[in-house]
Scaffold this active site. Sequence first.
Site, short mmCIF file in Angstrom:
data_model
loop_
_atom_site.label_atom_id
_atom_site.label_comp_id
_atom_site.label_asym_id
_atom_site.label_seq_id
_atom_site.Cartn_x
_atom_site.Cartn_y
_atom_site.Cartn_z
CG ASP A 95 -49.21 54.78 -27.78
OD1 ASP A 95 -49.89 53.94 -28.38
OD2 ASP A 95 -48.89 55.88 -28.27
CE1 TYR A 146 -51.85 54.13 -42.09
CE2 TYR A 146 -53.61 52.95 -40.95
CZ TYR A 146 -52.67 53.02 -41.96
OH TYR A 146 -52.53 51.96 -42.83
CB SER A 179 -50.94 59.14 -34.19
OG SER A 179 -50.95 57.78 -34.53
CD GLN A 180 -50.64 59.06 -41.50
OE1 GLN A 180 -50.63 58.01 -42.12
NE2 GLN A 180 -51.58 59.98 -41.66
CG HIS A 184 -52.19 56.17 -30.00
ND1 HIS A 184 -50.84 56.29 -30.22
CD2 HIS A 184 -52.80 56.57 -31.15
CE1 HIS A 184 -50.63 56.74 -31.45
NE2 HIS A 184 -51.80 56.93 -32.02
#
Length: 334
Positions: free
Chosen positions: A271, A92, A185-186, A309
Site C-alpha cells: 500500500d 477520501y 482508507s479514510q 491500497h
Amino acid sequence: MPFSDLPLDQLRHYRPAVAEPADFDRFWRATLDRAAAVPVLLDVRPEPTGLKLVDTWDVTYAGFDGEPVRAWYTRPAGVDEPLPAVVEYAGYGRGRGLPGERLTWPVAGYAHLLMDNRGQAGRYARGDTPDPHDAPGGPTVATRGILNPDDYYYRRLITDAVRAVDAVRALPGVDVTRVVAAGNSQGGGLALAVAGLVGDLAALLVTAPFLCHIGRAVQLTDASPYGEIAQYLAVDREVEEAVRHTLSHVDGVAFARRAAAPAHFGIGLRDDVCPPSTGFAAYNQYGAAAGGRSVTPRREMHTYPYNGHEGGEAFHVRRQLSWLDAVLRDTLRA
C-alpha cells in the site's frame, strides 16, 4: 518498483511513540459535548430504490455544530426485529453515492447506516452534504483549516462520524447494544476514531486506515491524501510546526490507544497510499490506554503481501463477515 515499507516481521512489533497533545482528551470531550447538545435526528424519509429485498431511508442528522449530515439507512425488507447495525464511513473523495451502491451489510442481515462525507462530493462518488467552513490552510480537503485544531476539516468529519453512531441508535429497528463501526482508507481512519471516542461499540472493522502515524506517512508517500499535506508544506514552509500540532489531534494511533471494542484489521503490504507501518502503529497499540484496562481487546490483523491500497477486497470482506458474526454471537451469550 513496488512500494516498500518495513518487512512484516518488523511491522508485527512496530510501536512508535506517536506524540499526543496534552489537551487531546479535553479537546475531543468539548467538541463532542457541544455536538451532543443538539437532538441528533433531523429528518428521516423512505427512499424509493426499486430494490425488493431491502428498504432504504434518506436520513439527515445533526453532525458537527448541529450542521445537517446526510446518510442512507438500509435494512432487510420485511424484518421488524431490532438488528445489529453497521455504521460505514466512506473513503477520501467519496460521498454516500446512490442508495443501493453498498449492499453487503443489509444483505448479510444487518441494519446499515452509510454516512456522507461533508464537502467531498464529486471526486469518486456523489454526495449531498456541504462543508460550510473556511479557515486558513490549503486548498484540498486534507489541508482545509490545517493551521489550527479547532478549524481543521477532520475535527468536523470525525464529529460527524461519532454522531452517526448516535443517529443509528435513534433509528427504528436497531439493537443499540450491537453497533459496529466500519470503513476502508479514510473510512477506516474515521471508524478507528469512533472506536476511540465511543466507549460501547460492539466491534470495529478497519481496512487500510488513513490518518494513522501521520508524520511518518507524510514522509513515506507522495500519494493523495498525504501527498496533499506534503505539497502544502512545500509551499508554506514556515507552518510545519502548526500543522504537526493540528494533525496530532486527529492521529489514529491516539484513538486506537483509547479503543476497547473487538477489532478486525486488514492491510495490503504494498500500500503506497496508507503505508502499512502506519496502520500497524495503530493496531499494535490498540486498546493500550482504554480506561486503564489490563487486557488488550480482542483483535485480528490480516495482511495481503501482494496487494496495495485495495487490500483483500471481497476476500477480506468474507473474513469480516465471518469474524463479525462470531463476535456478535459471543456478545449475545455474554
